[in-house]
Design a protein around this motif. Structure first.
Motif, short mmCIF file in Angstrom:
data_model
loop_
_atom_site.label_atom_id
_atom_site.label_comp_id
_atom_site.label_asym_id
_atom_site.label_seq_id
_atom_site.Cartn_x
_atom_site.Cartn_y
_atom_site.Cartn_z
N PHE A 138 49.26 37.23 41.25
CA PHE A 138 48.74 36.12 41.84
C PHE A 138 50.11 35.47 42.87
O PHE A 138 49.86 35.14 43.70
CB PHE A 138 48.36 35.01 41.03
CG PHE A 138 47.79 33.67 41.67
CD1 PHE A 138 46.47 33.78 41.85
CD2 PHE A 138 48.53 32.60 41.99
CE1 PHE A 138 45.89 32.55 42.67
CE2 PHE A 138 48.15 31.46 42.63
CZ PHE A 138 46.63 31.46 42.96
N THR A 139 51.20 35.54 42.24
CA THR A 139 52.54 35.27 42.88
C THR A 139 52.45 36.15 44.35
O THR A 139 52.82 35.52 45.39
CB THR A 139 53.89 35.30 42.26
OG1 THR A 139 53.50 34.61 41.05
CG2 THR A 139 54.83 35.28 43.03
N GLY A 143 51.97 34.48 47.84
CA GLY A 143 53.05 34.43 48.77
C GLY A 143 52.77 34.91 49.83
O GLY A 143 53.25 34.66 51.15
N LEU A 144 51.96 36.07 49.96
CA LEU A 144 51.42 36.70 51.38
C LEU A 144 50.75 35.66 52.30
O LEU A 144 50.74 35.64 53.24
CB LEU A 144 50.50 38.02 50.95
CG LEU A 144 51.49 39.24 50.56
CD1 LEU A 144 50.14 40.22 49.95
CD2 LEU A 144 52.24 39.65 51.64
N VAL A 207 41.95 39.73 37.07
CA VAL A 207 41.60 38.58 37.28
C VAL A 207 42.30 37.53 38.36
O VAL A 207 41.86 36.74 39.23
CB VAL A 207 41.97 37.88 35.98
CG1 VAL A 207 41.84 36.32 35.89
CG2 VAL A 207 41.01 38.66 34.89
N ALA A 208 43.64 38.12 38.75
CA ALA A 208 44.54 37.43 39.62
C ALA A 208 43.76 37.67 40.79
O ALA A 208 43.78 36.78 41.81
CB ALA A 208 45.76 37.92 39.66
N ALA A 209 43.56 38.76 41.43
CA ALA A 209 42.79 39.26 42.45
C ALA A 209 41.63 38.27 42.93
O ALA A 209 41.51 37.77 44.09
CB ALA A 209 42.57 40.68 42.78
N LEU A 216 42.51 31.38 47.81
CA LEU A 216 43.56 31.30 48.91
C LEU A 216 42.71 31.58 50.13
O LEU A 216 43.25 31.88 51.27
CB LEU A 216 44.46 32.35 48.75
CG LEU A 216 45.44 32.24 47.30
CD1 LEU A 216 46.38 33.31 47.34
CD2 LEU A 216 46.24 30.83 47.81
N VAL A 217 41.39 31.54 50.20
CA VAL A 217 40.52 31.73 51.42
C VAL A 217 40.85 30.82 52.34
O VAL A 217 41.07 29.61 52.18
CB VAL A 217 38.98 31.86 50.97
CG1 VAL A 217 38.60 30.19 50.64
CG2 VAL A 217 38.03 32.26 52.19
#
Length: 232
Positions: A138-139, A143-144, A207-209, A216-217
């Protein structure tokens, strides 16, 4: 600049090798210098976080600096890397990790070929690895989306913290788990315990993805802006 596949695979192999050599080497050094487990863990933590900042900064522009099959798997699921290339990335990471273990053993003049006897099993350890890998992935994805230039520091600082807030000391990386199974040192893990760690790491990454894909959409133009603390 786009680098060809051979150079990207070399970067993934080198980066994972240096990462694992740092994890295991600093663990051996810390264990030799102190009989206090907390001090030894600190001596293992700081170099690991620091080398991640360095490796991601210098090799990120070449390969993306995955150094982690769970990360590569997520980018493949997001169709940001083709499956055949992702497979080669993962192979390079595993081989690089094993090489890093052998290099660390050689530097400290211990038996080069080892099998770890350190038991790391149980629900707490598996939950910790799920949490650790969730947070790492998730970080990276956040970040991206929000702070691309800060990713080396974000990842390095996250792993530094996760060493201490997770019961497993945050492996968060299947290639590193495999490599550490070949080191009967401070940083080792019993081979029998590796498969459960890998399953937990993959679960955490997925799960993070999923959460990042929703949270983050890109917002619509009509959505109300949210001010991030410390920014304008």
């Amino acid at each position: 600049m786009v680098f060809d596949l051979n150079r990207r695979l070399a970067a993934e192999t080198l980066g994972t090798a240096v990462l694992v050599a740092t994890v295991i080497g600093s663990g051996i050094m810390a264990d030799r210098l102190s009989d206090d487990v907390a001090v030894s863990l600190l001596g293992n933590t700081i170099p690991t976080g620091a080398i991640l900042v360095v490796l991601i900064s210098i090799l990120g522009p070449i390969s993306g600096a995955h150094f982690n099959p769970a990360v590569t798997m997520v980018f493949a699921a997001r169709r940001e890397i083709e499956i055949p290339e992702a497979t080669l990335y993962i192979l390079a990471q595993v081989l690089g990790g094993i090489a890093g273990t052998l290099i660390a053993h050689s530097m400290f003049e211990v038996e080069i070929l080892q099998i770890s006897e350190t038991v790391r099993t149980g629900a707490g350890q598996w939950i910790a690895e799920t949490v650790a890998t969730f947070g790492l992935v998730f970080t990276i994805l956040a970040g991206l989306r929000c702070r691309r230039e800060g990713i080396p520091w974000l990842v390095g600082l996250y792993i530094t913290a996760a060493y201490w807030f997770t019961a497993s000391t945050s492996f968060a990386n299947p290639a590193v788990a495999i490599a550490r199974a070949l080191s009967n040192t401070f940083s080792g893990i019993r081979p029998l315990d590796v498969p459960a760690f890998i399953v937990a790491e993959i679960l955490g990454a997925l799960v993070a993805a999923a959460l990042a894909g929703w949270m983050l959409v890109q917002r619509s133009a009509s959505a109300s802006p949210v001010t991030v603390t410390g920014t304008e």
